[in-house]
Write an enzyme that holds these catalytic residues in place. Structure first.
Site, mmCIF file in Angstrom:
data_model
loop_
_atom_site.group_PDB
_atom_site.id
_atom_site.type_symbol
_atom_site.label_atom_id
_atom_site.label_comp_id
_atom_site.label_asym_id
_atom_site.label_seq_id
_atom_site.Cartn_x
_atom_site.Cartn_y
_atom_site.Cartn_z
ATOM 1 N N PRO A 149 -3.225 -0.777 18.939
ATOM 2 C CA PRO A 149 -2.973 -1.156 17.546
ATOM 3 C C PRO A 149 -3.180 -0.041 16.520
ATOM 4 O O PRO A 149 -2.920 -0.250 15.333
ATOM 5 C CB PRO A 149 -3.963 -2.305 17.307
ATOM 6 C CG PRO A 149 -5.014 -2.149 18.338
ATOM 7 C CD PRO A 149 -4.392 -1.468 19.507
ATOM 8 N N TYR A 190 4.380 6.073 10.336
ATOM 9 C CA TYR A 190 3.533 4.939 9.963
ATOM 10 C C TYR A 190 4.328 3.882 9.191
ATOM 11 O O TYR A 190 4.218 2.696 9.463
ATOM 12 C CB TYR A 190 2.326 5.431 9.148
ATOM 13 C CG TYR A 190 1.259 4.376 9.008
ATOM 14 C CD1 TYR A 190 0.357 4.114 10.043
ATOM 15 C CD2 TYR A 190 1.149 3.612 7.848
ATOM 16 C CE1 TYR A 190 -0.612 3.135 9.926
ATOM 17 C CE2 TYR A 190 0.177 2.633 7.720
ATOM 18 C CZ TYR A 190 -0.702 2.402 8.761
ATOM 19 O OH TYR A 190 -1.663 1.421 8.642
ATOM 20 N N HIS A 192 0.850 -1.200 0.000
ATOM 21 C CA HIS A 192 0.000 0.000 0.000
ATOM 22 C C HIS A 192 0.881 1.244 0.000
ATOM 23 O O HIS A 192 1.814 1.353 0.780
ATOM 24 C CB HIS A 192 -0.901 0.024 1.243
ATOM 25 C CG HIS A 192 -2.029 -0.965 1.175
ATOM 26 N ND1 HIS A 192 -3.228 -0.776 1.808
ATOM 27 C CD2 HIS A 192 -2.141 -2.139 0.542
ATOM 28 C CE1 HIS A 192 -4.037 -1.795 1.567
ATOM 29 N NE2 HIS A 192 -3.389 -2.647 0.808
ATOM 30 N N LYS A 211 1.980 -0.998 15.124
ATOM 31 C CA LYS A 211 3.412 -1.048 15.434
ATOM 32 C C LYS A 211 3.889 -2.309 16.170
ATOM 33 O O LYS A 211 5.093 -2.604 16.194
ATOM 34 C CB LYS A 211 3.795 0.166 16.301
ATOM 35 C CG LYS A 211 3.828 1.460 15.535
ATOM 36 C CD LYS A 211 5.105 1.594 14.719
ATOM 37 C CE LYS A 211 5.013 2.654 13.657
ATOM 38 N NZ LYS A 211 4.638 2.158 12.333
ATOM 39 N N TYR A 231 -8.749 4.964 8.248
ATOM 40 C CA TYR A 231 -8.829 5.253 9.689
ATOM 41 C C TYR A 231 -9.867 6.363 9.842
ATOM 42 O O TYR A 231 -9.646 7.480 9.368
ATOM 43 C CB TYR A 231 -7.474 5.736 10.223
ATOM 44 C CG TYR A 231 -6.411 4.657 10.311
ATOM 45 C CD1 TYR A 231 -5.692 4.256 9.189
ATOM 46 C CD2 TYR A 231 -6.122 4.040 11.524
ATOM 47 C CE1 TYR A 231 -4.709 3.260 9.278
ATOM 48 C CE2 TYR A 231 -5.144 3.049 11.622
ATOM 49 C CZ TYR A 231 -4.445 2.667 10.499
ATOM 50 O OH TYR A 231 -3.479 1.697 10.589
HETATM 51 P P1 RFL Z 1 3.318 -12.886 20.770
HETATM 52 O O1 RFL Z 1 2.891 -12.883 19.364
HETATM 53 O O2 RFL Z 1 2.296 -12.669 21.820
HETATM 54 O O3 RFL Z 1 4.063 -14.282 21.018
HETATM 55 C C1 RFL Z 1 4.396 -14.740 22.311
HETATM 56 C C2 RFL Z 1 4.416 -16.245 22.292
HETATM 57 O O4 RFL Z 1 4.857 -16.706 23.567
HETATM 58 C C3 RFL Z 1 4.059 -17.792 23.963
HETATM 59 N N1 RFL Z 1 4.136 -17.898 25.452
HETATM 60 C C4 RFL Z 1 4.803 -18.877 26.099
HETATM 61 N N2 RFL Z 1 5.481 -19.951 25.645
HETATM 62 C C5 RFL Z 1 6.030 -20.792 26.562
HETATM 63 N N3 RFL Z 1 5.905 -20.606 27.908
HETATM 64 C C6 RFL Z 1 5.227 -19.537 28.409
HETATM 65 N N4 RFL Z 1 5.131 -19.357 29.732
HETATM 66 C C7 RFL Z 1 4.637 -18.617 27.479
HETATM 67 N N5 RFL Z 1 3.892 -17.479 27.624
HETATM 68 C C8 RFL Z 1 3.596 -17.052 26.371
HETATM 69 C C9 RFL Z 1 2.675 -17.458 23.436
HETATM 70 O O5 RFL Z 1 1.876 -18.636 23.308
HETATM 71 C C10 RFL Z 1 3.011 -16.823 22.087
HETATM 72 O O6 RFL Z 1 3.005 -17.751 21.034
HETATM 73 O O7 RFL Z 1 4.484 -11.815 21.045
HETATM 74 P P2 RFL Z 1 5.627 -11.216 20.063
HETATM 75 O O8 RFL Z 1 6.398 -12.313 19.396
HETATM 76 O O9 RFL Z 1 6.341 -10.228 20.884
HETATM 77 O O10 RFL Z 1 4.826 -10.482 18.897
HETATM 78 C C11 RFL Z 1 4.061 -9.328 19.156
HETATM 79 C C12 RFL Z 1 2.883 -9.241 18.182
HETATM 80 O O11 RFL Z 1 2.182 -10.466 18.222
HETATM 81 C C13 RFL Z 1 1.934 -8.080 18.517
HETATM 82 O O12 RFL Z 1 2.683 -6.954 18.900
HETATM 83 C C14 RFL Z 1 1.036 -7.689 17.328
HETATM 84 O O13 RFL Z 1 0.078 -8.686 17.068
HETATM 85 C C15 RFL Z 1 0.335 -6.351 17.584
HETATM 86 N N6 RFL Z 1 -0.592 -5.954 16.502
HETATM 87 C C16 RFL Z 1 -0.116 -5.352 15.356
HETATM 88 N N7 RFL Z 1 1.214 -5.166 15.179
HETATM 89 C C17 RFL Z 1 1.679 -4.641 14.002
HETATM 90 O O14 RFL Z 1 2.902 -4.471 13.877
HETATM 91 N N8 RFL Z 1 0.841 -4.294 12.956
HETATM 92 C C18 RFL Z 1 -0.522 -4.452 13.073
HETATM 93 O O15 RFL Z 1 -1.236 -4.185 12.112
HETATM 94 C C19 RFL Z 1 -1.044 -4.959 14.304
HETATM 95 N N9 RFL Z 1 -2.363 -5.144 14.455
HETATM 96 C C20 RFL Z 1 -1.970 -6.194 16.630
HETATM 97 C C21 RFL Z 1 -2.844 -5.758 15.586
HETATM 98 C C22 RFL Z 1 -2.493 -6.858 17.746
HETATM 99 C C23 RFL Z 1 -3.852 -7.066 17.830
HETATM 100 N N10 RFL Z 1 -4.310 -7.773 18.969
HETATM 101 C C24 RFL Z 1 -5.127 -8.916 18.881
HETATM 102 C C25 RFL Z 1 -3.715 -7.490 20.250
HETATM 103 C C26 RFL Z 1 -4.197 -5.970 15.666
HETATM 104 C C27 RFL Z 1 -4.718 -6.610 16.794
HETATM 105 C C28 RFL Z 1 -6.190 -6.803 16.857
HETATM 106 C C1 PHB Z 2 -5.177 -5.072 10.611
HETATM 107 O O1 PHB Z 2 -5.332 -5.203 9.390
HETATM 108 O O2 PHB Z 2 -5.405 -6.008 11.408
HETATM 109 C C2 PHB Z 2 -4.746 -3.762 11.165
HETATM 110 C C3 PHB Z 2 -4.452 -2.719 10.295
HETATM 111 C C4 PHB Z 2 -4.043 -1.502 10.815
HETATM 112 C C5 PHB Z 2 -3.959 -1.321 12.175
HETATM 113 C C6 PHB Z 2 -4.249 -2.362 13.047
HETATM 114 C C7 PHB Z 2 -4.642 -3.586 12.542
HETATM 115 O O3 PHB Z 2 -3.587 -0.101 12.680
#
Ligand code: RFL
Ligand code: PHB
Length: 392
Positions: free
Chosen positions: A294, A386, A72, A298, A203
């Site tokens: 979110p 961004y 994008h 980031k 957004y």
């Molecule tokens: P994770 O992905 O939470 O992975 C951690 C892993 O550790 C495991 N774990 C354990 N394993 C063994 N023993 C234990 N005691 C443990 N405790 C935990 C877990 O099962 C898991 O598999 O952390 P990590 O690797 O730091 O990654 C971070 C990302 O997952 C997170 O920051 C993003 O998903 C945030 N996020 C977004 N980030 C972006 O860069 N771009 C986005 O567009 C974006 N959109 C989002 C998001 C997060 C969202 N939610 C659901 C919070 C949109 C949403 C809706």
């Molecule tokens: C997504 O596609 O899940 C998404 C996109 C932008 C955001 C957060 C989540 O800021």
């Protein structure tokens, strides 16, 4: 059991770190509490910064991402019934973002790690990290059949997400300080079988609250709207969701393309940073050390940036014996973390409806949106943040 770097968590942080270490000839073992199926089915992030994409390509995990991800060049900020485009590509020196779901990133990384001889213990829960202040730390964990095991290592990487146990091995108060902000709202997220409503992410700021139109593929769309974090998905039948989303993006005759909703969920919004991100031979990376709302997209990108710094520091140690880069890890990582915290908080504050906001605050938000969509300098600030800062 023994390895050089014991990694807790097979999320983006743990898997990327393990592969980067492998490419530098450093051995690691990943302990992950969930099953491979569960990890590969969890719906989370969607937006990858240019640097995250480049990193995936560099470590050999970029093939499908390059083929199936959507590049994008801009985003839309929608307010006062009109859409306003931020041209990311022009304003941020040709940098772009790629929409590619987090669970697809994880599928690619797990497959690559296993193909290149990586060791991942799935359904193995880390119970404790011990002796991090010595030269021989260890991870105690329990396997899926209840067996207690010990992983001895040179270093421990706590990549275990927001609810992990790694962080607790840094003494709170005397060493560790946690910084928090809880927002009084959450996001209601859906996946729907429908064609895209827009070529770029939208957004939207609206009197009824924030909404976000994102995408996953030509047939699957991802959308969110600001909600009460204590609400229940049971209160939201499909028609009510579409009506709410449509209202929040109204204007310019813009219509959402609707379809059956096959996933619904509510997530709370919070900002969190743990300082320092290291103690002795324990290093935290990703959500284990920080989380962001979110709105700035980031979280995953910060996880990738942390482990980029950590992998370089560990490889410098194994190549030269020098601990200089390791000692500097937290300082290096935190600079970017706080920049991302600020951007995520700013986007959140500018776009959401706060229940205690006065009419004045609403007018001020609209003036700020007017500024970032009409001043090239202000739009550049949005675009540069961004698409993400370059990896250092
Ligand atoms: P994770 O992905 O939470 O992975 C951690 C892993 O550790 C495991 N774990 C354990 N394993 C063994 N023993 C234990 N005691 C443990 N405790 C935990 C877990 O099962 C898991 O598999 O952390 P990590 O690797 O730091 O990654 C971070 C990302 O997952 C997170 O920051 C993003 O998903 C945030 N996020 C977004 N980030 C972006 O860069 N771009 C986005 O567009 C974006 N959109 C989002 C998001 C997060 C969202 N939610 C659901 C919070 C949109 C949403 C809706
Ligand atoms: C997504 O596609 O899940 C998404 C996109 C932008 C955001 C957060 C989540 O800021």
């Amino acid at each position: 059991m023994q390895t050089q770097v014991g990694i807790i968590g097979a999320g983006p942080a743990g898997l990327l770190l393990s592969q980067m270490l492998h490419l530098r000839g450093i051995e690691s073992v990943i302990i992950e509490s969930r099953s491979r199926d569960a990890i590969e089915a969890t719906i989370r992030a969607g937006v990858l910064e240019q640097s995250t994409v480049d990193l995936m390509v560099e470590i050999g995990a970029g093939e499908r991402l390059k083929r199936e991800g959507f590049v994008h060049h801009g985003i839309e900020l929608r307010f006062g019934g009109r859409g306003h485009r931020i041209n990311l590509h022009d304003l941020a020196n040709g940098r772009t973002i790629t929409v590619y779901a987090q669970h697809e990133v994880l599928k690619d990384l797990i497959a690559l790690r296993l193909r290149t001889g990586g060791v991942i213990h799935f359904e193995a829960k880390a119970d404790a990290v011990e002796d991090v202040a010595t030269g021989a730390p260890q991870i105690r964990f329990t396997t899926s059949n209840g067996q207690k095991q010990l992983l001895r290592c040179d270093f421990v990487a706590g990549c275990d997400g927001s609810y992990g146990i790694g962080r607790s091995a840094i003494p709170e108060g005397s060493v560790r300080h946690d910084y928090f902000r809880i927002y009084p709202f959450g996001w209601f997220g859906i996946l729907a079988k429908a064609p895209p409503s827009s070529d770029e992410l939208i957004y939207a700021h609206h009197d009824r609250g924030f909404a976000l139109v994102s995408t996953r593929s030509p047939d699957v769309q991802r959308m969110y709207f600001q909600c009460d974090p204590n609400d229940s998905v049971d209160n939201w039948p499909d028609e009510r969701i579409w009506e709410e989303l449509q209202t929040r993006v109204e204007g310019d005759k813009f219509r959402l393309k609707t379809g059956p909703i096959f996933q619904k969920g509510i997530i709370p919004l919070r900002s969190f940073v743990c300082e320092p991100m290291q103690h002795g031979r324990l290093f935290l990376a990703g959500d284990a050390a920080h989380s962001v709302p979110p709105t700035g997209a980031k979280g995953l990108n910060l996880a990738a940036a942390d482990v980029h710094v950590l992998a370089r520091a560990l490889s410098s140690f194994y190549a030269t014996g020098s601990t200089d880069l390791l000692a500097d890890y937290s300082r290096m990582a935190l600079r970017r973390v706080w920049r991302a915290q600020h951007f995520s908080w700013w986007m959140t504050s500018m776009l959401h409806r706060f229940h205690d906001a006065a009419e004045f605050d609403l007018k001020r938000q609209l003036a700020e949106l007017d500024l970032v969509t009409s001043s090239r300098a202000a739009a550049t600030t949005v675009a540069e943040n961004y698409v993400g800062l370059p990896l250092t």
